[in-house]
Scaffold this motif. Structure first.
Motif, PDB file in Angstrom:
ATOM      1  N   VAL A 127      -3.595  -2.488 -11.107  1.00 25.92           N
ATOM      2  CA  VAL A 127      -2.497  -3.386 -10.662  1.00 25.92           C
ATOM      3  C   VAL A 127      -2.455  -4.975 -10.639  1.00 25.92           C
ATOM      4  CG1 VAL A 127      -2.371  -4.348  -8.025  1.00 25.92           C
ATOM      5  CG2 VAL A 127      -2.984  -1.701  -8.666  1.00 25.92           C
ATOM      6  N   ILE A 177       1.694   1.545  -3.602  1.00 28.79           N
ATOM      7  CA  ILE A 177       0.932   2.203  -3.915  1.00 28.79           C
ATOM      8  C   ILE A 177       0.706   3.510  -3.909  1.00 28.79           C
ATOM      9  CG2 ILE A 177      -1.457   1.696  -5.199  1.00 28.79           C
ATOM     10  CD1 ILE A 177      -0.882  -1.240  -5.032  1.00 28.79           C
ATOM     11  N   THR A 195      -6.454  -0.530  -1.721  1.00 26.95           N
ATOM     12  CA  THR A 195      -5.544  -0.526  -3.172  1.00 26.95           C
ATOM     13  C   THR A 195      -6.529  -0.303  -3.981  1.00 26.95           C
ATOM     14  OG1 THR A 195      -3.872  -1.869  -2.894  1.00 26.95           O
ATOM     15  CG2 THR A 195      -4.429  -1.201  -5.541  1.00 26.95           C
ATOM     16  N   LEU A 210       0.960  -1.444   0.261  1.00 27.45           N
ATOM     17  CA  LEU A 210      -0.022   0.136   0.198  1.00 27.45           C
ATOM     18  C   LEU A 210       0.275   1.381   0.341  1.00 27.45           C
ATOM     19  CD1 LEU A 210      -3.051   0.967  -0.611  1.00 27.45           C
ATOM     20  CD2 LEU A 210      -2.717   0.989   2.584  1.00 27.45           C
TER      21      LEU A 210
END
Lengths: 285, 285, 285, 285, 285, 285
Positions: B128, B116, B155, B113
Motif C-alpha cells: 500500500v 483493501i 490495513t 479499508l
C-alpha cells in the motif's frame, strides 16, 4: 491565583449538588443520513449564549435566580452507535438517580434514545411527548435499527402502545403514519389537541423531546432536514410551557440544531431562547 | 423516445463491460470525529466535473479517448460501520474479479479499508502506498477499532510489516510515529524517497490511497482536518504519476474531500484535476 | 458529583500555580477600521483545538508533557479603548509578576499595547520583535491615537529608538516606512536578517508579537486586512522557533485571526499549529 | 452645500481631462457557462479598495501622486451580447481618442473583445499579451461565437497570426492547443520566455489582458473556473511590471474576478494590489 | 454487469413512454440582471431530493405510485438567448406532442417563454396563470426584448388580452401595473380571487408558471430578487393545488430558485416540496 | 468629458439644495459587544438598491417623482466613540439647520444618539418613537456609558420622562423593564397602542428610530443580536407609515442591519423596501 476557564450556558453556573436541573450536551450525529452537523449544536449554543439576556419578558423570570448546573458535553464515539448511547444512558441515570432533571442538548435525535433508556428504567410508566417535523417511526433505516429515523420506534419498543404523543409531524413514509394510527397519538402539522393530552397524562412521568425542526425553516433554517410548513416560535414556546406547567416532566431534550446550516445564527439564537424559557418554567414550578 | 438522466464524471461514459477503469463513490463519513462532510465529495465531484476539460496539457491526453465507467455512488448505511464497509468490499471484489481497476472516491478515509479487504483477498502480496497528512495508525479511536484515524492500522493488520509506504505525514500522536518506525515506511512532510520506494515495490501489486489532505490547506481547504505545511498541487501530481507509471497499481482511491468546507470550490476543482490525470495515466499505460 | 465544564486550549490544563506559560484571550477589535471579527479568535481557537494533535512531528515534543495554564478570555469593554487596554495590562502584570510568561491571543493588534505596557514596566530594556504584513507605525488613525494601525508607534513611545525589529512588512503609507528608516529596524516582505537580529538582542528581554497576517492570504485568509505576497507556514514556523530558541522571550502574542472571514477554518487551524509549536519551544527550553 | 457621493477606486479621483489613465468597469458575465459572478467584480473592487494603502512598498510610489480617473461602471445589457460589447467599444474608443489609456475591470473575459475592437481600430498593428489559465481559443462554445471561451479566437480574427502572446495557459481542449501551435505564441503553465517576447514586440502597440485566474486558486479562489497549478502573486506582479515597463501598453484589462466565490475576500484584495501596482507602473513611466 | 449512474428527482424513475408527466431542467439565467444563480436550480433540486420523502401527508399520496419521467437538464447556450429558447421550445413540443405534461424546472423566468411558445402552438386558446412577486410586464429591459423582466409581456404578445392571470405581484415599475390594468388580470400581494379565476377559465387549457419568489423571502431566501411581504408555504401550496384540481393544466414550470443565495438549503427544500405536491396532484387527477 | 462615478440610493439623485430629505450613512459599530458588522449596512444598502424598483405598489408612488439627496457615508473614527458621535451630530445639525429631514442609515444603534443630540437642540420638546427588539435602557454596559445597549437611556437623559415611546421590545435585563415602567412608555412584543400614542404626540416634533431587529429573524436574519418572536414586514411597514402620516417626524433613522450575517441578502432587501416606503411617505406628505 487565576482560575481555569469554565464555560456554561448563560447564568447556569450552580454546582452540581445544589442544582435541580442539569444541562449536558450529547454531540453525536453519526447516523444522520442527509446533512450532518448536529454534533456542533451544544458547543455553539454554549458559546452563543453570551448574546442572550438571562431575563425573560415572557415569564418575568431570570435565570440567575435559579440553581442550574451545566456539565458540558459528553465525548461520544463516532461510528459505534451503541457505545455512544451507552455513555448517554449512564449519565442520564446518574442525574435521575440524584433526583435531578436532565436537560440534554443534541446532537441528532437518536441521542434521545440514550436518555429515554435511563428514564424508563427509573419511571416504568413513562410517557413521551414528542414535538417534531418527522414521525421517526421507521423500523429500520438503510438496514440500521438505531437511527435518527427510527428513534421513536425504538422508544415505542420501550414504552409501548399509547404512550407516545406526537405533534407537528409533517414528514414520514406512509408506513410510519399507518403505524402511528395504531400505536401512538399523532397530530399532523401543529399542536392541536395538546391541551387535552396534557390533561390525560397528568399523572404520568413525562419525557419531553423537542426536535427543533418542528419549527418552520424560516425561523429555524439550521437543521439537517428542513421541512416547510412548520410552527412558529411563539407556538412552540407556548406548547412547551403548556407541557412543563401541566405535566410532570422528569427529563427533556432539545435536538437537531445543526449550526453549519445556520450562517446567520438565527437558529441557534432561537434554540437558546426556547432553552431559556424551558429552564425558567421548570425552575419556577 | 427520451432517455433517462445519466450523470457521470466527465467523459467517463463507457459501458461497464468495455471499461478497464471503474469509478464509484463511497459517500460515508460516519466515523469522522471532527468535521463531517466527506460524504458529499463524490456527488459534488461528479456535478462539478462539468467545469473541467477532458484534455490534459500535462500529459497531452484526453479522457474521451479511453473507456472508463462511472457507476455512481453506493448507498451506504450511516451509523453501522461494518455494514457500510461490507458493501464497499463487495463492489470492489466484483470489479477486481472482472479484471478491472476500481477507482474509489471517498468519503472519509475509512472507506479505504473496505476496498483493501477486497484487494488483499485477490492479491495476497498487496503493498500500500499512502499519501496523507495523517498517519492514521491509531489502534483505536475513542473506543472504536474502525475509524478514519485507525484505517492504516487496520490495513497493517491485513498486509503486515513493511508493506505500507507513507508519504507527506505531518500529524499524529507520538505512538503512531513510534509504530511507524517499526512497522511501516513513513516519510514525514513530503515525497522524499518515493522514487526509491517505487523501484523496490516494482514487482508487487499496489493499492494507492490518496488522502487529499496531504495537500496544503491553501490549495485544498475543503477537508475535515486541514494541516498547514502540506505539499502543493504539482508535487502531488508528479508523485501520483510516478507511482502509476512505475508500479503495478491494481486499485486506488481519493478520499477526504469535504465540500461543505470549500465555499470557493477550489478543493473540488483540484481533486477533479488530480482524478483526471490519474485516469489518463492509468488508461494510457 | 459532576464537575463544571472547563474549556482550555488542547492539553493546557495545568493549574495556574504550577504553570510557567499562561495563555489568555483578549477578545477586542473595537478600533478595527476595515473588517471586524478578531474578537472571536481566542474563543474559536479554543473550540477548534479539539481537531489538533498535542504531539508535534516538527519538534518531537508533546503539549501534554508540559505545565501550561489557560485562563480563558478577558471580558473587555467595546467602545472604550483605554478601559480595555487597562484590563489587559493588569492581567499581564499579574502573570509577569508571578514569573510566568504571558501568551496572549488577540483580538486585533492594539491589544499588544496592553501587554507591552506591562512588560516594559517589569523589563525596562524590553525589545520587541514584530512579525506583520503592516508597519503599524502611524501616529494616529482617523484622529485616534490608539488604533491597530498605530500600535507599533505607541510601542515605540514606550521602548524608544532601535528597539523594535519588524519583519515581513509589505503594507503601510509612505510616512510609516520613512519613520521606520530612522527609528525601527524594518525588513520588507520576509524574515531576511532575522538570525543576525537574534544575535544582537541576545541579552535583552524580548516581547514577540506575531500578527498572523504576515502569512500569505493563501494559507491565512481569515484576517481583517489580507495582503498578498506573504510568507508561508514553514517560514513563519522557523522564524518563530528561531526567536524563541535564541532570545529571552518574556512575553508574546498571536493577533489578528478573524474567524468570520475563514469559512473553511484553515486560518484557525494554522494559527493553532503555530501556537502549539510556540508553546512547545518555550516549554522545552 | 453638501456634495453628492462620489465613489472611486482608492485615490483615483482626478477629473477626466487631467487624467492619463481611465478606469472603468464592465460588469458583464452573461456568457459564463459554469459559475457566474464576475459581473460584481468592479463594484466590489471599488468598495473594498478602502482597505488598501495607496503607497506601494514594491515600487516606492503612491497612487495619490498621479492623475487617474475612475468613471465607474457601464450599465450593460444581460442577454444581448453584441449590445453589451458595443457599449464597451464605444467607451474605449472615446478614451483612446482622447489619448488616454483605458484600464478596464471585468466582468468575464469576453468584455476584452469590446475593448480590443476599439484598440485595433486605432492601432492597426496591435499585438496582444495574454495572461490566463485558459487558452480561450475555441471557435464557438455551445453554438455561440461570442463567449468567454472564444475571446482570444475572436481577437485572433482581428489581429491575425503571430500577434497574440499567451502565458500561464493550463486548460483548454486539444484543438485549442493545436490552433495555438500554428497561430499564436503560447507558453504553458508560467511566464517562461516573457522577457524575450517583450523585446520582440517592443515597437508595437500592446493590449495587455490579464485573466486573473492565471493565479493559483490558493491565492485567487474567487473566479469562475479555478485551475490548480497556477502562478503566485509575485510572479504575476513581476510579469505585469515587465510588460508595462518594456512595452508600449496602450490599453489593458483585469478580468474574471468573481467575488461570490471569494468569501474571505483575498481574491479581491489580490486583484486590487495588482491593479495598484499596474496603475503606478503605467503612471510613473 | 453494473449499470450507469442514473439521477432523477426522487421516485421519478419511470421510462418516458409510460409516463404522463415529464420533468426537465432548463438551466439558464443569462438575462438575470441582478443576482445570477438560477441556472443551478434543477441540478441542485435533483441532488437534494434525496432528503425528501416520496409520501405526502398533505394529500396522502406517494410519488412512487405514479409514472413520472425525469429527463435531466437541457444543455443551453449562455449568451445567445434565442438559441436557448429554441432548445426549450423543441423539447416542450416533443413532450406535448406525445400527449404528456411538461414540468419544467428553471432557470430564470425567461425560460417560461420557451415552453409557452410550444404550448400556445398546440393549444391556441391557452391561458396563463402566473404566481410571482414581479409583474414581468416590461416591454424591454436595458434594451433587450427577451429578459426575465419581460417574459409576461412576451407571453402577452402570444396569448393576447385577458388571458394572463397574475397573483402575488408586489414589485414592478408603474408602467407595468398600468399595462396590467388594461391587458391582464393582476392581483397584488396574494391569491385573492383565485377561486373565481379558476371557475372562469375552466374550459381553457392552462399553463401554470410559478415564480417561486412569490413566496416570502423568510421561507424562500434563495432567489435572485427577494421581495419582502410574500405569501407563505401553505398559501402557495393551496393555491397551486386549487389550480391543478380545478383547471386543465397542460404544462407548468417552477422558476427562479437560486441555490447560491440559499446556504441553509431551505429554499431548495421548499421548492422540492412544492414540486412533490404538484406532481402528486397532477398524477392523481 | 466623462463624469465621476456618483453612487446613491436608488433614484435619490437630487442636489442638496433642492432636496427636503437628506440620506446619509453612519458606518459605526465600535461598541457592538456581540457580533459586529452594522458598519457595512449603508454601503451595502446603496449597492444593493440597484435590485429594487423605485415604484411602490403599496403607496402607488415613485421615488423618482421626489427630490431626495444622498450624501454618502460619513468617515467615522473606530475606537473613539465621542469623536464619532460628534461627527454625526455636526452633520445632522447642518441638515436640520437647512430645514431638511435627516434620514440616517446606521451603523449600530448608538449612532442614533449623535442625531438626537442635534434634533433635541433644535427641537427642545422632541419626543422619540422607538421600534426595537431591545429596550436599550441600560445605564452602562461593561463600564461604558456610551453603548448600543444604553442609547435609549442616554436619549432619556436628553428628553426626560414620558417622551420615549418604545414598541416591539422583547429583550433586556429586568432593570431595564423596571426603568421603562417609570420613565418611558414601553409596549412589549408588538405595536399595540401605537395609534393612541400617535394621537397623543400629535403636536410634538418626533424623532423616529427604527432598530430593524424589531423584525422577526425569519425575515431579517442579518443583525447583530437576532431575537425570535418579532413582527413581520407588513406590521413594521404599517407602523412606520402610521407614524409618518400622523406625526411631525423631523428626523429618523434605520439601524442595526448587519450584512455579514445576511448571506442571502434578504435582510438588506427588506431594509431597502422599508426605506423606500418611508422616503415616499415623507415626500408625499
Amino acid at each position: 491565583m487565576l482560575k481555569k476557564n469554565v464555560e456554561t450556558f448563560l447564568g447556569c453556573d450552580a454546582d452540581y449538588d445544589e442544582a435541580r436541573l442539569v444541562i449536558f450536551g450529547a454531540p453525536f450525529d453519526s447516523t444522520t443520513s442527509y446533512r450532518p452537523g448536529a454534533r456542533f449544536a451544544s458547543r455553539v449554543m454554549r458559546a452563543e449564549s453570551y448574546g442572550l439576556e438571562t431575563y425573560s419578558p415572557y415569564q418575568n423570570l431570570d435565570v440567575t435566580d435559579y440553581k442550574i448546573f451545566d456539565g458540558g458535553d459528553l465525548e461520544l464515539c463516532f461510528g459505534d452507535t451503541e457505545l455512544a448511547l451507552g455513555d448517554i444512558t449512564r449519565l442520564a441515570e446518574k442525574i435521575l438517580g440524584d433526583e435531578k432533571i436532565p436537560v440534554m442538548l443534541g446532537g441528532e435525535h437518536l441521542v434521545t434514545l440514550g436518555a429515554i433508556r435511563a428514564a424508563v428504567k427509573k419511571f416504568p410508566t413513562l410517557a413521551v411527548i414528542h414535538f417534531d417535523a418527522h414521525a421517526d417511526l421507521r423500523d429500520d433505516y438503510l438496514g440500521a435499527k438505531l437511527s435518527h429515523a427510527t428513534v421513536m420506534r425504538r422508544t415505542y419498543d420501550l414504552v409501548g402502545d399509547g404512550k407516545i404523543f406526537q405533534f407537528g409531524i409533517r414528514s414520514g413514509d406512509r408506513a410510519e403514519f399507518l403505524f402511528a394510527e395504531n400505536h401512538t397519538r399523532l397530530k399532523k402539522f401543529d399542536f392541536g389537541g395538546l391541551e387535552k393530552v396534557c390533561a390525560e397524562v397528568g399523572g404520568l412521568p413525562i419525557y419531553l423531546t423537542i426536535d427543533l425542526d418542528v419549527l418552520d425553516p424560516a425561523v429555524f433554517p439550521g437543521t439537517g432536514t428542513p421541512e416547510a410548513g412548520g410552527v412558529n416560535f411563539l407556538q412552540l414556546l407556548h406548547a412547551a410551557l403548556k407541557v412543563i406547567r401541566s405535566c410532570d416532566v422528569v427529563a427533556l431534550d432539545l435536538v437537531e440544531l445543526s449550526p453549519p446550516y445556520d450562517p446567520s445564527g438565527i437558529s441557534t439564537a432561537t434554540a437558546l431562547k426556547i432553552l431559556r424559557e424551558i429552564l425558567l418554567a421548570l425552575s419556577s414550578k
